[in-house]
Write a protein that holds these residues in place. Structure first.
Motif, PDB file in Angstrom:
ATOM      1  N   GLY A   1       4.549   8.871   2.406  1.00 53.64           N
ATOM      2  CA  GLY A   1       3.461   8.735   1.456  1.00 53.64           C
ATOM      3  C   GLY A   1       2.172   8.168   2.005  1.00 53.64           C
ATOM      4  O   GLY A   1       1.168   8.130   1.288  1.00 53.64           O
ATOM      5  N   GLY A   2       2.177   7.721   3.247  1.00 58.10           N
ATOM      6  CA  GLY A   2       0.957   7.210   3.834  1.00 58.10           C
ATOM      7  C   GLY A   2      -0.028   8.322   4.130  1.00 58.10           C
ATOM      8  O   GLY A   2       0.290   9.505   4.044  1.00 58.10           O
ATOM      9  N   GLY A   3      -1.236   7.921   4.480  1.00 57.07           N
ATOM     10  CA  GLY A   3      -2.267   8.887   4.794  1.00 57.07           C
ATOM     11  C   GLY A   3      -3.645   8.297   4.637  1.00 57.07           C
ATOM     12  O   GLY A   3      -3.819   7.076   4.592  1.00 57.07           O
ATOM     13  N   LEU A   4      -4.613   9.182   4.553  1.00 61.63           N
ATOM     14  CA  LEU A   4      -6.018   8.805   4.415  1.00 61.63           C
ATOM     15  C   LEU A   4      -6.432   8.906   2.955  1.00 61.63           C
ATOM     16  O   LEU A   4      -6.174   9.921   2.293  1.00 61.63           O
ATOM     17  CB  LEU A   4      -6.893   9.720   5.271  1.00 61.63           C
ATOM     18  CG  LEU A   4      -8.405   9.544   5.169  1.00 61.63           C
ATOM     19  CD1 LEU A   4      -8.822   8.173   5.682  1.00 61.63           C
ATOM     20  CD2 LEU A   4      -9.109  10.648   5.949  1.00 61.63           C
ATOM     21  N   GLU A   5      -7.082   7.860   2.453  1.00 64.99           N
ATOM     22  CA  GLU A   5      -7.567   7.852   1.086  1.00 64.99           C
ATOM     23  C   GLU A   5      -8.920   7.164   1.036  1.00 64.99           C
ATOM     24  O   GLU A   5      -9.220   6.294   1.854  1.00 64.99           O
ATOM     25  CB  GLU A   5      -6.566   7.151   0.167  1.00 64.99           C
ATOM     26  CG  GLU A   5      -6.912   7.208  -1.313  1.00 64.99           C
ATOM     27  CD  GLU A   5      -7.113   8.628  -1.809  1.00 64.99           C
ATOM     28  OE1 GLU A   5      -6.099   9.351  -1.995  1.00 64.99           O
ATOM     29  OE2 GLU A   5      -8.278   9.028  -2.013  1.00 64.99           O
ATOM     30  N   GLN A   6      -9.729   7.561   0.077  1.00 62.74           N
ATOM     31  CA  GLN A   6     -11.042   6.963  -0.105  1.00 62.74           C
ATOM     32  C   GLN A   6     -10.938   5.620  -0.819  1.00 62.74           C
ATOM     33  O   GLN A   6      -9.991   5.385  -1.579  1.00 62.74           O
ATOM     34  CB  GLN A   6     -11.936   7.894  -0.914  1.00 62.74           C
ATOM     35  CG  GLN A   6     -12.249   9.207  -0.231  1.00 62.74           C
ATOM     36  CD  GLN A   6     -13.163  10.083  -1.055  1.00 62.74           C
ATOM     37  OE1 GLN A   6     -13.494   9.764  -2.195  1.00 62.74           O
ATOM     38  NE2 GLN A   6     -13.589  11.193  -0.481  1.00 62.74           N
ATOM     39  N   PRO A   7     -11.904   4.725  -0.595  1.00 64.87           N
ATOM     40  CA  PRO A   7     -11.943   3.500  -1.397  1.00 64.87           C
ATOM     41  C   PRO A   7     -11.937   3.826  -2.884  1.00 64.87           C
ATOM     42  O   PRO A   7     -12.616   4.747  -3.338  1.00 64.87           O
ATOM     43  CB  PRO A   7     -13.245   2.841  -0.971  1.00 64.87           C
ATOM     44  CG  PRO A   7     -13.488   3.355   0.413  1.00 64.87           C
ATOM     45  CD  PRO A   7     -12.976   4.773   0.408  1.00 64.87           C
TER      46      PRO A   7
ATOM     47  N   LEU B   1      -7.759   1.257  -4.022  1.00 66.49           N
ATOM     48  CA  LEU B   1      -7.637   0.936  -2.607  1.00 66.49           C
ATOM     49  C   LEU B   1      -8.965   0.473  -2.018  1.00 66.49           C
ATOM     50  O   LEU B   1     -10.037   0.956  -2.391  1.00 66.49           O
ATOM     51  CB  LEU B   1      -7.124   2.142  -1.839  1.00 66.49           C
ATOM     52  CG  LEU B   1      -5.626   2.416  -1.994  1.00 66.49           C
ATOM     53  CD1 LEU B   1      -5.287   3.823  -1.528  1.00 66.49           C
ATOM     54  CD2 LEU B   1      -4.815   1.387  -1.205  1.00 66.49           C
ATOM     55  N   LYS B   2      -8.850  -0.469  -1.099  1.00 69.65           N
ATOM     56  CA  LYS B   2      -9.991  -1.026  -0.384  1.00 69.65           C
ATOM     57  C   LYS B   2      -9.819  -0.784   1.103  1.00 69.65           C
ATOM     58  O   LYS B   2      -8.711  -0.563   1.597  1.00 69.65           O
ATOM     59  CB  LYS B   2     -10.095  -2.529  -0.648  1.00 69.65           C
ATOM     60  CG  LYS B   2     -10.188  -2.915  -2.109  1.00 69.65           C
ATOM     61  CD  LYS B   2     -10.181  -4.431  -2.264  1.00 69.65           C
ATOM     62  CE  LYS B   2     -10.293  -4.842  -3.716  1.00 69.65           C
ATOM     63  NZ  LYS B   2     -10.278  -6.318  -3.878  1.00 69.65           N
ATOM     64  N   ALA B   3     -10.918  -0.865   1.837  1.00 63.96           N
ATOM     65  CA  ALA B   3     -10.853  -0.710   3.280  1.00 63.96           C
ATOM     66  C   ALA B   3      -9.920  -1.742   3.910  1.00 63.96           C
ATOM     67  O   ALA B   3      -9.249  -1.443   4.908  1.00 63.96           O
ATOM     68  CB  ALA B   3     -12.247  -0.812   3.887  1.00 63.96           C
ATOM     69  N   ASP B   4      -9.851  -2.931   3.336  1.00 62.31           N
ATOM     70  CA  ASP B   4      -8.987  -3.981   3.867  1.00 62.31           C
ATOM     71  C   ASP B   4      -7.508  -3.680   3.703  1.00 62.31           C
ATOM     72  O   ASP B   4      -6.667  -4.378   4.272  1.00 62.31           O
ATOM     73  CB  ASP B   4      -9.302  -5.322   3.198  1.00 62.31           C
ATOM     74  CG  ASP B   4     -10.612  -5.925   3.646  1.00 62.31           C
ATOM     75  OD1 ASP B   4     -11.076  -6.881   3.001  1.00 62.31           O
ATOM     76  OD2 ASP B   4     -11.185  -5.451   4.657  1.00 62.31           O
TER      77      ASP B   4
ATOM     78  N   VAL C   1      -1.526   3.757   6.544  1.00 63.02           N
ATOM     79  CA  VAL C   1      -2.437   3.902   5.410  1.00 63.02           C
ATOM     80  C   VAL C   1      -3.836   3.599   5.905  1.00 63.02           C
ATOM     81  O   VAL C   1      -4.090   2.519   6.449  1.00 63.02           O
ATOM     82  CB  VAL C   1      -2.064   2.961   4.250  1.00 63.02           C
ATOM     83  CG1 VAL C   1      -3.146   2.975   3.170  1.00 63.02           C
ATOM     84  CG2 VAL C   1      -0.716   3.360   3.672  1.00 63.02           C
ATOM     85  N   THR C   2      -4.732   4.542   5.735  1.00 65.82           N
ATOM     86  CA  THR C   2      -6.117   4.367   6.129  1.00 65.82           C
ATOM     87  C   THR C   2      -7.009   4.592   4.921  1.00 65.82           C
ATOM     88  O   THR C   2      -6.929   5.643   4.273  1.00 65.82           O
ATOM     89  CB  THR C   2      -6.506   5.339   7.248  1.00 65.82           C
ATOM     90  OG1 THR C   2      -5.652   5.138   8.376  1.00 65.82           O
ATOM     91  CG2 THR C   2      -7.948   5.121   7.674  1.00 65.82           C
ATOM     92  N   VAL C   3      -7.837   3.608   4.610  1.00 65.61           N
ATOM     93  CA  VAL C   3      -8.761   3.680   3.480  1.00 65.61           C
ATOM     94  C   VAL C   3     -10.169   3.700   4.057  1.00 65.61           C
ATOM     95  O   VAL C   3     -10.628   2.715   4.640  1.00 65.61           O
ATOM     96  CB  VAL C   3      -8.582   2.510   2.517  1.00 65.61           C
ATOM     97  CG1 VAL C   3      -9.508   2.667   1.316  1.00 65.61           C
ATOM     98  CG2 VAL C   3      -7.127   2.416   2.064  1.00 65.61           C
ATOM     99  N   SER C   4     -10.841   4.819   3.897  1.00 63.48           N
ATOM    100  CA  SER C   4     -12.148   4.995   4.517  1.00 63.48           C
ATOM    101  C   SER C   4     -12.914   6.091   3.810  1.00 63.48           C
ATOM    102  O   SER C   4     -12.334   7.048   3.295  1.00 63.48           O
ATOM    103  CB  SER C   4     -11.991   5.359   5.995  1.00 63.48           C
ATOM    104  OG  SER C   4     -13.246   5.619   6.595  1.00 63.48           O
ATOM    105  N   SER C   5     -14.235   5.933   3.790  1.00 65.80           N
ATOM    106  CA  SER C   5     -15.110   6.975   3.287  1.00 65.80           C
ATOM    107  C   SER C   5     -15.425   8.004   4.354  1.00 65.80           C
ATOM    108  O   SER C   5     -16.014   9.028   4.082  1.00 65.80           O
ATOM    109  CB  SER C   5     -16.425   6.377   2.784  1.00 65.80           C
ATOM    110  OG  SER C   5     -16.218   5.482   1.714  1.00 65.80           O
TER     111      SER C   5
END
Length: 119
Positions: A8-14, A85-88, A115-119
């Motif tokens: 379930g991990g991956g890249l998601e936006q803030p 989700l936050k970048a932190d 898990v990566t949270v980034s724009s």
């Protein structure tokens, strides 16, 4: 023998959401206390959320109100629903299981999921 497999991990936006899953095999799931930890680069591994055999939950202050841990004993699975989700929140997230012997010899770890949270 005992295996914990995360997904379930991956890249998601803030502000977005992800749901992590951890499925156990080779052990009686209902006897396990379950938890999610995370580790960011250069940081100590920290407890994010935990759930007891009876369903009592506990959360790190940094995620309280945003994350929810739950378990489905019929599916041998623990979940971490991550909202707002936050970048932190960017880290490798690890599933952890503690068996009834209450020691390292009866404690298990998953392989981790990024898990990566980034724009």
């Amino acid at each position: 023998q005992v295996q914990l497999v995360e997904s379930g991990g991956g890249l998601e936006q803030p502000g977005g959401s992800l749901r992590l899953s951890c499925t156990a095999s080779g052990i009686t799931f209902s006897l396990l206390a379950m938890a999610w930890y995370r580790q960011a680069p250069g940081k100590q591994r920290e407890l994010v959320a935990a759930i007891t055999r009876s369903g009592t939950t506990n959360y790190a202050d940094s995620v309280k109100g945003r994350f929810t841990i739950s378990r489905d004993n019929a599916k041998n699975t623990v979940y971490l629903q991550m909202n707002s989700l936050k970048a932190d929140d960017t880290a490798v997230y690890y599933c952890n299981a503690q068996g009834p012997l209450l020691g390292n010899s009866d404690m298990y770890w998953g392989q981790g999921t990024q898990v990566t949270v980034s724009s």
